[in-house]
Design a protein around this motif. Sequence first.
Motif, mmCIF file in Angstrom:
data_model
loop_
_atom_site.group_PDB
_atom_site.id
_atom_site.type_symbol
_atom_site.label_atom_id
_atom_site.label_comp_id
_atom_site.label_asym_id
_atom_site.label_seq_id
_atom_site.Cartn_x
_atom_site.Cartn_y
_atom_site.Cartn_z
ATOM 1 N N ARG A 13 0.828 -1.199 0.000
ATOM 2 C CA ARG A 13 0.000 0.000 0.000
ATOM 3 C C ARG A 13 0.864 1.250 0.000
ATOM 4 O O ARG A 13 1.828 1.354 0.752
ATOM 5 N N PRO A 14 0.512 2.267 -0.821
ATOM 6 C CA PRO A 14 1.310 3.492 -0.823
ATOM 7 C C PRO A 14 1.150 4.267 0.488
ATOM 8 O O PRO A 14 0.136 4.150 1.176
ATOM 9 N N LYS A 15 2.153 5.043 0.832
ATOM 10 C CA LYS A 15 2.134 5.832 2.057
ATOM 11 C C LYS A 15 1.080 6.930 1.943
ATOM 12 O O LYS A 15 0.885 7.519 0.882
ATOM 13 N N LYS A 16 0.406 7.215 3.049
ATOM 14 C CA LYS A 16 -0.597 8.271 3.082
ATOM 15 C C LYS A 16 0.093 9.622 3.246
ATOM 16 O O LYS A 16 1.137 9.724 3.883
ATOM 17 N N THR A 17 -0.517 10.663 2.670
ATOM 18 C CA THR A 17 0.064 11.997 2.802
ATOM 19 C C THR A 17 -0.098 12.514 4.230
ATOM 20 O O THR A 17 0.788 13.147 4.768
ATOM 21 N N ILE A 18 -1.251 12.255 4.832
ATOM 22 C CA ILE A 18 -1.479 12.634 6.221
ATOM 23 C C ILE A 18 -1.590 11.349 7.029
ATOM 24 O O ILE A 18 -2.546 10.598 6.885
#
Length: 125
Positions: A13-18
């Motif tokens: 899963r890609p990293k979340k911005t927040i």
Amino acid sequence: MEKQNVIKSKGGRPKKTIKREQLMALKCTSYERKVIETRAKSANLSVSEYLRELGLTGKIDSRNKALPKEVLSFTATLNHMAANLNQIARKRNGTDELSPLERAGLKVQSGQVKELAIEIKNYLR
């Protein structure tokens, strides 16, 4: 020979911005917990989303996250057709030729795609 340093992507899963990394716990009775869970479910939110929204804005904007049955039906049909077409394309891109039965199936599938497109257009009107 030299080995090159190759950095492989770990995937996932890609990293979340927040990133929500802070944990806040609260104590309540089992009755209060059931009431909060029921209200969160009726607002189509998780308990965390429900409490966060209530704490930040003081009100809950009830949203409908569920898709209509027709849209889910269209999606299921398209997924089924995509799987069939992928199998045919894989065979065709290889060295095999399509058999007359597979060609007939492809023609039927083409007609189904056209019918589905008409159904989608009628639904959106």
